[in-house]
Design a protein around this motif. Structure first.
Motif, PDB file in Angstrom:
ATOM      1  N   SER A   1     -35.896 -43.469  49.060  1.00 33.89           N
ATOM      2  CA  SER A   1     -36.571 -42.256  49.496  1.00 33.89           C
ATOM      3  C   SER A   1     -37.500 -42.594  50.658  1.00 33.89           C
ATOM      4  O   SER A   1     -38.257 -43.563  50.594  1.00 33.89           O
ATOM      5  N   VAL A   2     -37.409 -41.808  51.707  1.00 33.31           N
ATOM      6  CA  VAL A   2     -38.227 -42.009  52.902  1.00 33.31           C
ATOM      7  C   VAL A   2     -38.829 -40.665  53.289  1.00 33.31           C
ATOM      8  O   VAL A   2     -38.152 -39.638  53.247  1.00 33.31           O
ATOM      9  N   HIS A   3     -40.099 -40.660  53.646  1.00 33.63           N
ATOM     10  CA  HIS A   3     -40.756 -39.445  54.141  1.00 33.63           C
ATOM     11  C   HIS A   3     -41.151 -39.694  55.590  1.00 33.63           C
ATOM     12  O   HIS A   3     -41.800 -40.692  55.910  1.00 33.63           O
ATOM     13  N   VAL A   4     -40.745 -38.792  56.465  1.00 34.33           N
ATOM     14  CA  VAL A   4     -41.044 -38.911  57.896  1.00 34.33           C
ATOM     15  C   VAL A   4     -41.722 -37.626  58.348  1.00 34.33           C
ATOM     16  O   VAL A   4     -41.228 -36.526  58.089  1.00 34.33           O
ATOM     17  N   THR A   5     -42.872 -37.773  59.005  1.00 32.60           N
ATOM     18  CA  THR A   5     -43.598 -36.604  59.483  1.00 32.60           C
ATOM     19  C   THR A   5     -44.154 -36.872  60.875  1.00 32.60           C
ATOM     20  O   THR A   5     -44.524 -38.005  61.197  1.00 32.60           O
ATOM     21  N   GLU A   6     -44.175 -35.836  61.700  1.00 33.69           N
ATOM     22  CA  GLU A   6     -44.731 -35.981  63.038  1.00 33.69           C
ATOM     23  C   GLU A   6     -46.209 -36.339  62.970  1.00 33.69           C
ATOM     24  O   GLU A   6     -46.923 -35.879  62.087  1.00 33.69           O
ATOM     25  N   THR A   7     -46.655 -37.150  63.942  1.00 31.68           N
ATOM     26  CA  THR A   7     -48.068 -37.513  63.992  1.00 31.68           C
ATOM     27  C   THR A   7     -48.823 -36.726  65.050  1.00 31.68           C
ATOM     28  O   THR A   7     -50.032 -36.609  64.968  1.00 31.68           O
ATOM     29  N   GLY A   8     -48.134 -36.264  66.075  1.00 30.97           N
ATOM     30  CA  GLY A   8     -48.799 -35.594  67.188  1.00 30.97           C
ATOM     31  C   GLY A   8     -49.383 -36.557  68.200  1.00 30.97           C
ATOM     32  O   GLY A   8     -49.976 -36.135  69.195  1.00 30.97           O
ATOM     33  N   ASP A   9     -49.224 -37.864  67.978  1.00 33.91           N
ATOM     34  CA  ASP A   9     -49.766 -38.859  68.910  1.00 33.91           C
ATOM     35  C   ASP A   9     -48.954 -38.956  70.195  1.00 33.91           C
ATOM     36  O   ASP A   9     -49.429 -39.483  71.193  1.00 33.91           O
ATOM     37  N   SER A  10     -47.718 -38.511  70.149  1.00 39.04           N
ATOM     38  CA  SER A  10     -46.868 -38.391  71.334  1.00 39.04           C
ATOM     39  C   SER A  10     -45.860 -37.294  70.995  1.00 39.04           C
ATOM     40  O   SER A  10     -45.779 -36.856  69.849  1.00 39.04           O
ATOM     41  N   PRO A  11     -45.087 -36.835  71.971  1.00 40.29           N
ATOM     42  CA  PRO A  11     -44.144 -35.752  71.663  1.00 40.29           C
ATOM     43  C   PRO A  11     -43.141 -36.088  70.560  1.00 40.29           C
ATOM     44  O   PRO A  11     -42.618 -35.186  69.913  1.00 40.29           O
ATOM     45  N   PHE A  12     -42.875 -37.376  70.317  1.00 40.42           N
ATOM     46  CA  PHE A  12     -41.861 -37.752  69.331  1.00 40.42           C
ATOM     47  C   PHE A  12     -42.367 -38.687  68.241  1.00 40.42           C
ATOM     48  O   PHE A  12     -41.593 -39.082  67.368  1.00 40.42           O
ATOM     49  N   SER A  13     -43.620 -39.071  68.252  1.00 37.44           N
ATOM     50  CA  SER A  13     -44.092 -40.066  67.289  1.00 37.44           C
ATOM     51  C   SER A  13     -44.076 -39.514  65.870  1.00 37.44           C
ATOM     52  O   SER A  13     -44.369 -38.348  65.621  1.00 37.44           O
ATOM     53  N   VAL A  14     -43.688 -40.405  64.949  1.00 37.94           N
ATOM     54  CA  VAL A  14     -43.614 -40.045  63.536  1.00 37.94           C
ATOM     55  C   VAL A  14     -44.237 -41.143  62.697  1.00 37.94           C
ATOM     56  O   VAL A  14     -44.304 -42.305  63.105  1.00 37.94           O
ATOM     57  N   ARG A  15     -44.682 -40.763  61.512  1.00 35.11           N
ATOM     58  CA  ARG A  15     -45.124 -41.721  60.500  1.00 35.11           C
ATOM     59  C   ARG A  15     -43.999 -41.799  59.482  1.00 35.11           C
ATOM     60  O   ARG A  15     -43.541 -40.778  58.970  1.00 35.11           O
TER      61      ARG A  15
ATOM     62  N   VAL B   1     -44.855 -46.633  62.184  1.00 33.55           N
ATOM     63  CA  VAL B   1     -44.769 -45.580  63.191  1.00 33.55           C
ATOM     64  C   VAL B   1     -43.461 -45.732  63.940  1.00 33.55           C
ATOM     65  O   VAL B   1     -43.050 -46.850  64.275  1.00 33.55           O
ATOM     66  N   GLY B   2     -42.815 -44.615  64.202  1.00 34.78           N
ATOM     67  CA  GLY B   2     -41.629 -44.589  65.051  1.00 34.78           C
ATOM     68  C   GLY B   2     -41.908 -43.707  66.253  1.00 34.78           C
ATOM     69  O   GLY B   2     -42.726 -42.789  66.183  1.00 34.78           O
ATOM     70  N   ASP B   3     -41.248 -43.985  67.353  1.00 33.13           N
ATOM     71  CA  ASP B   3     -41.441 -43.193  68.562  1.00 33.13           C
ATOM     72  C   ASP B   3     -40.271 -43.468  69.500  1.00 33.13           C
ATOM     73  O   ASP B   3     -39.490 -44.395  69.288  1.00 33.13           O
ATOM     74  N   GLU B   4     -40.178 -42.688  70.527  1.00 38.20           N
ATOM     75  CA  GLU B   4     -39.211 -42.930  71.592  1.00 38.20           C
ATOM     76  C   GLU B   4     -39.905 -43.695  72.713  1.00 38.20           C
ATOM     77  O   GLU B   4     -41.122 -43.590  72.889  1.00 38.20           O
ATOM     78  N   PRO B   5     -39.147 -44.447  73.487  1.00 34.56           N
ATOM     79  CA  PRO B   5     -39.750 -45.117  74.645  1.00 34.56           C
ATOM     80  C   PRO B   5     -40.229 -44.107  75.680  1.00 34.56           C
ATOM     81  O   PRO B   5     -39.818 -42.936  75.658  1.00 34.56           O
TER      82      PRO B   5
ATOM     83  N   ASP C   1     -43.838 -44.742  73.277  1.00 37.08           N
ATOM     84  CA  ASP C   1     -43.466 -46.097  72.859  1.00 37.08           C
ATOM     85  C   ASP C   1     -44.477 -46.663  71.863  1.00 37.08           C
ATOM     86  O   ASP C   1     -44.864 -47.829  71.935  1.00 37.08           O
ATOM     87  N   LEU C   2     -44.898 -45.818  70.905  1.00 38.72           N
ATOM     88  CA  LEU C   2     -45.891 -46.226  69.908  1.00 38.72           C
ATOM     89  C   LEU C   2     -45.280 -47.015  68.753  1.00 38.72           C
ATOM     90  O   LEU C   2     -46.005 -47.580  67.931  1.00 38.72           O
ATOM     91  N   GLY C   3     -43.959 -47.042  68.680  1.00 41.23           N
ATOM     92  CA  GLY C   3     -43.265 -47.753  67.616  1.00 41.23           C
ATOM     93  C   GLY C   3     -41.792 -47.824  67.943  1.00 41.23           C
ATOM     94  O   GLY C   3     -41.348 -47.332  68.991  1.00 41.23           O
ATOM     95  N   PRO C   4     -41.016 -48.429  67.066  1.00 40.98           N
ATOM     96  CA  PRO C   4     -39.581 -48.553  67.318  1.00 40.98           C
ATOM     97  C   PRO C   4     -38.897 -47.194  67.387  1.00 40.98           C
ATOM     98  O   PRO C   4     -39.299 -46.241  66.717  1.00 40.98           O
ATOM     99  N   SER C   5     -37.844 -47.125  68.194  1.00 37.64           N
ATOM    100  CA  SER C   5     -37.032 -45.916  68.279  1.00 37.64           C
ATOM    101  C   SER C   5     -36.077 -45.873  67.082  1.00 37.64           C
ATOM    102  O   SER C   5     -35.881 -46.888  66.393  1.00 37.64           O
ATOM    103  N   PRO C   6     -35.464 -44.729  66.823  1.00 40.97           N
ATOM    104  CA  PRO C   6     -34.526 -44.657  65.703  1.00 40.97           C
ATOM    105  C   PRO C   6     -33.403 -45.701  65.778  1.00 40.97           C
ATOM    106  O   PRO C   6     -33.071 -46.322  64.766  1.00 40.97           O
ATOM    107  N   TYR C   7     -32.837 -45.918  66.956  1.00 39.16           N
ATOM    108  CA  TYR C   7     -31.765 -46.913  67.056  1.00 39.16           C
ATOM    109  C   TYR C   7     -32.297 -48.331  66.920  1.00 39.16           C
ATOM    110  O   TYR C   7     -31.591 -49.223  66.439  1.00 39.16           O
ATOM    111  N   GLN C   8     -33.527 -48.576  67.323  1.00 37.88           N
ATOM    112  CA  GLN C   8     -34.117 -49.891  67.088  1.00 37.88           C
ATOM    113  C   GLN C   8     -34.299 -50.124  65.585  1.00 37.88           C
ATOM    114  O   GLN C   8     -34.034 -51.231  65.091  1.00 37.88           O
ATOM    115  N   LEU C   9     -34.729 -49.092  64.862  1.00 35.60           N
ATOM    116  CA  LEU C   9     -34.877 -49.229  63.412  1.00 35.60           C
ATOM    117  C   LEU C   9     -33.526 -49.424  62.736  1.00 35.60           C
ATOM    118  O   LEU C   9     -33.405 -50.212  61.787  1.00 35.60           O
ATOM    119  N   LEU C  10     -32.507 -48.731  63.218  1.00 41.01           N
ATOM    120  CA  LEU C  10     -31.171 -48.890  62.653  1.00 41.01           C
ATOM    121  C   LEU C  10     -30.652 -50.308  62.901  1.00 41.01           C
ATOM    122  O   LEU C  10     -30.110 -50.947  61.997  1.00 41.01           O
TER     123      LEU C  10
END
Length: 142
Positions: A6-20, A29-33, A40-49
């Motif tokens: 189980s994973v919970h992902v929610t927007e943080t508002g720290d950038s247009p795409f950043s999530v916790r 934290v995940g984000d887009e470059p 670029d606050l965290g890994p992108s979805p494909y980096q996490l994959l």
């Protein structure tokens, strides 16, 4: 241990795409470059994959070696991901390349080759190769 993850992902508002991302008592934290509109606050979805594939590969090799008491000193995995063409398949596909480095001076060549074979059979590798079923549900509360 349950097979349910189980994973919970929610927007943080720290950038247009950043999530916790929260799972199993861990948070990241995940984000887009920046080139994709993120910060670029965290890994992108494909980096996490790709990281999941590398993590699973290293853990599977280590587990297999420990089960057999084989002298593995260190396991490392490099993973790349890109979209491209593959002979025999139409359109653009996801291409993952894994480089598996297994260090163990006392390993035989046969053991080393067997561990490379095992690396190609980790659960995440199989999931990516076999495909999955994804069901999207409406999370609105009434």
């Amino acid at each position: 241990m349950s097979d349910l993850v189980s994973v919970h992902v929610t927007e943080t508002g720290d950038s247009p795409f950043s999530v916790r991302i929260e799972t199993g008592g861990h948070a990241l934290v995940g984000d887009e470059p920046e080139a994709m509109g993120g910060a670029d606050l965290g890994p992108s979805p494909y980096q996490l994959l790709a990281a999941a594939l590398g993590e699973c590969t290293a853990m599977t090799v280590r587990w297999f070696a420990r089960q057999r008491h084989w002298p593995v000193d260190h396991v490392a995995v490099d993973v790349t991901h890109e979209k491209g063409a593959v002979e025999g398949r139409s359109g653009s596909v996801d291409i993952f390349r894994k480089t598996v480095m297994i260090r163990g001076d006392a390993l035989t060549e046969e053991q080393h080759l067997r561990l490379l074979d095992v690396a190609a059979k980790c659960p995440v590798h199989r999931t990516l190769e076999n495909g999955s079923s994804i069901v999207t549900l409406d999370g609105r509360t009434e």
